[in-house]
Write a protein that holds these residues in place. Structure first.
Motif, PDB file in Angstrom:
ATOM      1  N   LEU A   1      43.627  36.119  60.555  1.00 15.20           N
ATOM      2  CA  LEU A   1      44.726  36.006  61.497  1.00 15.20           C
ATOM      3  C   LEU A   1      45.764  35.057  60.918  1.00 15.20           C
ATOM      4  CD1 LEU A   1      45.238  37.272  64.293  1.00 15.20           C
ATOM      5  CD2 LEU A   1      44.517  35.119  65.302  1.00 15.20           C
ATOM      6  N   GLY A   2      46.999  35.526  60.849  1.00 19.60           N
ATOM      7  CA  GLY A   2      48.057  34.727  60.260  1.00 19.60           C
ATOM      8  C   GLY A   2      48.612  33.700  61.229  1.00 19.60           C
ATOM      9  N   SER A   3      49.424  32.794  60.709  1.00 17.35           N
ATOM     10  CA  SER A   3      49.963  31.708  61.531  1.00 17.35           C
ATOM     11  C   SER A   3      50.902  32.231  62.611  1.00 17.35           C
ATOM     12  CB  SER A   3      50.696  30.703  60.636  1.00 17.35           C
ATOM     13  OG  SER A   3      51.744  31.344  59.919  1.00 17.35           O
ATOM     14  N   THR A   4      51.702  33.260  62.292  1.00 16.23           N
ATOM     15  CA  THR A   4      52.642  33.784  63.279  1.00 16.23           C
ATOM     16  C   THR A   4      51.919  34.426  64.455  1.00 16.23           C
ATOM     17  OG1 THR A   4      54.387  34.154  61.638  1.00 16.23           O
ATOM     18  CG2 THR A   4      54.510  35.429  63.678  1.00 16.23           C
TER      19      THR A   4
ATOM     20  N   SER B   1      38.288  35.722  73.443  1.00 17.01           N
ATOM     21  CA  SER B   1      39.508  36.434  73.071  1.00 17.01           C
ATOM     22  C   SER B   1      40.009  36.004  71.699  1.00 17.01           C
ATOM     23  CB  SER B   1      40.595  36.238  74.131  1.00 17.01           C
ATOM     24  OG  SER B   1      40.805  34.873  74.394  1.00 17.01           O
ATOM     25  N   THR B   2      39.852  34.741  71.363  1.00 21.17           N
ATOM     26  CA  THR B   2      40.247  34.270  70.032  1.00 21.17           C
ATOM     27  C   THR B   2      39.406  34.944  68.955  1.00 21.17           C
ATOM     28  OG1 THR B   2      40.889  32.113  70.912  1.00 21.17           O
ATOM     29  CG2 THR B   2      40.487  32.251  68.544  1.00 21.17           C
ATOM     30  N   ALA B   3      38.105  35.000  69.164  1.00 22.79           N
ATOM     31  CA  ALA B   3      37.199  35.560  68.156  1.00 22.79           C
ATOM     32  C   ALA B   3      37.426  37.052  67.955  1.00 22.79           C
ATOM     33  CB  ALA B   3      35.750  35.292  68.549  1.00 22.79           C
ATOM     34  N   VAL B   4      37.568  37.804  69.040  1.00 24.00           N
ATOM     35  CA  VAL B   4      37.713  39.253  68.878  1.00 24.00           C
ATOM     36  C   VAL B   4      39.072  39.613  68.286  1.00 24.00           C
ATOM     37  CG1 VAL B   4      36.077  39.772  70.716  1.00 24.00           C
ATOM     38  CG2 VAL B   4      38.506  39.610  71.258  1.00 24.00           C
ATOM     39  N   THR B   5      40.088  38.817  68.580  1.00 24.22           N
ATOM     40  CA  THR B   5      41.395  39.083  67.973  1.00 24.22           C
ATOM     41  C   THR B   5      41.326  38.924  66.472  1.00 24.22           C
ATOM     42  OG1 THR B   5      42.465  38.261  69.977  1.00 24.22           O
ATOM     43  CG2 THR B   5      43.839  38.454  68.028  1.00 24.22           C
ATOM     44  N   ARG B   6      40.513  38.026  66.011  1.00 19.93           N
ATOM     45  CA  ARG B   6      40.391  37.780  64.577  1.00 19.93           C
ATOM     46  C   ARG B   6      39.504  38.798  63.870  1.00 19.93           C
ATOM     47  NH1 ARG B   6      39.593  31.152  64.614  1.00 19.93           N
ATOM     48  NH2 ARG B   6      41.789  30.661  65.038  1.00 19.93           N
ATOM     49  N   HIS B   7      38.519  39.347  64.569  1.00 17.69           N
ATOM     50  CA  HIS B   7      37.508  40.132  63.860  1.00 17.69           C
ATOM     51  C   HIS B   7      37.325  41.564  64.351  1.00 17.69           C
ATOM     52  CE1 HIS B   7      36.228  36.511  61.775  1.00 17.69           C
ATOM     53  NE2 HIS B   7      36.157  35.885  62.931  1.00 17.69           N
ATOM     54  N   ALA B   8      38.035  41.986  65.377  1.00 18.46           N
ATOM     55  CA  ALA B   8      37.826  43.328  65.922  1.00 18.46           C
ATOM     56  C   ALA B   8      38.222  44.408  64.923  1.00 18.46           C
ATOM     57  CB  ALA B   8      38.615  43.498  67.222  1.00 18.46           C
ATOM     58  N   HIS B   9      37.609  45.577  65.075  1.00  8.99           N
ATOM     59  CA  HIS B   9      37.867  46.713  64.179  1.00  8.99           C
ATOM     60  C   HIS B   9      39.010  47.593  64.660  1.00  8.99           C
ATOM     61  CE1 HIS B   9      34.151  45.761  62.053  1.00  8.99           C
ATOM     62  NE2 HIS B   9      33.546  45.692  63.240  1.00  8.99           N
ATOM     63  N   CYS B  10      39.540  47.313  65.841  1.00 16.76           N
ATOM     64  CA  CYS B  10      40.646  48.105  66.392  1.00 16.76           C
ATOM     65  C   CYS B  10      41.732  47.138  66.853  1.00 16.76           C
ATOM     66  CB  CYS B  10      40.153  48.969  67.561  1.00 16.76           C
ATOM     67  SG  CYS B  10      39.613  48.019  69.003  1.00 16.76           S
ATOM     68  N   PRO B  11      42.916  47.643  67.217  1.00 17.49           N
ATOM     69  CA  PRO B  11      43.936  46.758  67.778  1.00 17.49           C
ATOM     70  C   PRO B  11      43.404  46.034  69.011  1.00 17.49           C
ATOM     71  CG  PRO B  11      44.895  48.879  67.221  1.00 17.49           C
ATOM     72  CD  PRO B  11      43.411  49.037  67.056  1.00 17.49           C
ATOM     73  N   VAL B  12      43.875  44.810  69.214  1.00 21.87           N
ATOM     74  CA  VAL B  12      43.441  44.002  70.352  1.00 21.87           C
ATOM     75  C   VAL B  12      44.649  43.631  71.205  1.00 21.87           C
ATOM     76  CG1 VAL B  12      42.326  41.872  71.110  1.00 21.87           C
ATOM     77  CG2 VAL B  12      41.497  43.055  69.066  1.00 21.87           C
ATOM     78  N   ALA B  13      44.578  43.946  72.482  1.00 19.91           N
ATOM     79  CA  ALA B  13      45.613  43.551  73.431  1.00 19.91           C
ATOM     80  C   ALA B  13      45.121  42.340  74.213  1.00 19.91           C
ATOM     81  CB  ALA B  13      45.941  44.698  74.386  1.00 19.91           C
TER      82      ALA B  13
END
Length: 300
Positions: A278-281, A138-150
């Protein structure tokens, strides 16, 4: 492939893509994905990986029964995920397809995200051992996915009480914030709930001198009003509540999330560099917020 197996690219419209691995949070992701798919009139595609674990060694070599066991277990996982998804929307006419792949989960999901409307993942996989710790996938896909990630935690918040709560969006004026706001307005409209737009204009402390607070507040309110103007006209059915605070964005959004059903943030704000993934916030919120959170990146 069995008759119900397909890929996101084979759907007529980009589907909601839910990744499952048998963990509790991944089944919650399947349920949340089903509701989101119905709201957006999209199919739901459930995907899992039966790939051999990295460094599995001779005990899991292809010559023994391990590959077959992984396949059987993967069929159990997608079958249970499909059952959970169907139970979340029992009266809806939702198309659900499932797929089992032998590719590495992380690379597969990033690739498939290019043809999905949204990628939905659980916050922690089976290998996670600490509460609040995001799983590696989940960490990796949130950083690199091509679409929004929930990212969905152990509770998808699909009960009637949670479903009546507003959508919360973090606004800071960045391009990613604009993309997040566009998605947040649409989610609030489809869910028929209010939208809370929060702008935190201080990264230091809430203890500002009175003059500094007043000047900052006026500027922040003007910026927030300008950012909301076009979207409010596009979604006149959405009641917008504005919150301007002199506090750190993470703390402010985390506090406000206790009264929301969904948090939407940009992948990184105006303080981030163009090359950041991916930003700090957004990263801090992923690890601390308890409600479903969508991370949006401006693809323009």
């Amino acid at each position: 492939m069995s008759p119900d197996e397909t890929s996101p690219a084979q759907h007529q419209v980009p589907p909601v893509l839910a990744a499952v691995d048998g963990s509790a949070s991944s089944y919650q992701a399947a349920a949340w994905g089903a509701v989101d798919a119905v709201l957006h009139h999209r199919p739901l595609h459930i995907l899992t990986s039966a790939a051999l674990p990295v460094g599995s060694g001779p005990a899991l070599s292809p010559v023994d029964a391990s590959l077959e066991w992984l396949r059987v277990d993967a069929e159990r996982v997608v079958g249970e995920a499909a059952r959970v998804a169907r139970a979340a929307v029992p009266t809806a006419d939702l198309v659900i397809t499932t797929e089992i792949s032998v590719e590495s989960a992380t690379a597969l999901l990033i690739e498939r995200s290019a043809s999905a409307r949204i990628l939905v993942v659980g916050s922690r996989g089976l290998g996670a051992f600490q509460r609040g710790l995001l799983g590696s996938i989940s960490t990796a896909v949130t950083r690199h996915a091509h679409c929004p990630v929930a990212v969905i935690h152990d509770n998808a918040g699909l009960d009637p009480v949670a479903a009546a709560l507003p959508v919360l969006v973090g606004v800071d004026g960045s391009d990613n914030s604009v993309a997040a706001m566009e998605l947040a307005f649409e989610e609030a409209s489809r869910r028929k709930v209010d939208l809370v737009a929060l702008h935190a204009f201080s990264d230091a402390s809430a203890d500002l001198p009175m003059l500094g607070w007043e000047m900052g507040r006026q500027t922040a309110e003007a910026e927030l009003g300008e950012a909301l103007a076009g979207h409010a006209e596009q979604y006149p059915d959405v009641v917008v509540r504005r919150i301007v605070v002199a506090d750190r964005p993470v703390r402010s959004l985390l506090d406000a999330s206790s009264s929301a059903q969904l948090l939407v943030v940009g992948s990184h704000g105006r303080g981030g560099f163009a090359g950041m993934v991916l930003g700090s916030t957004s990263n801090a919120l992923l690890h601390s917020v308890e409600i479903p959170i969508i991370v949006v990146r401006d693809r323009r």
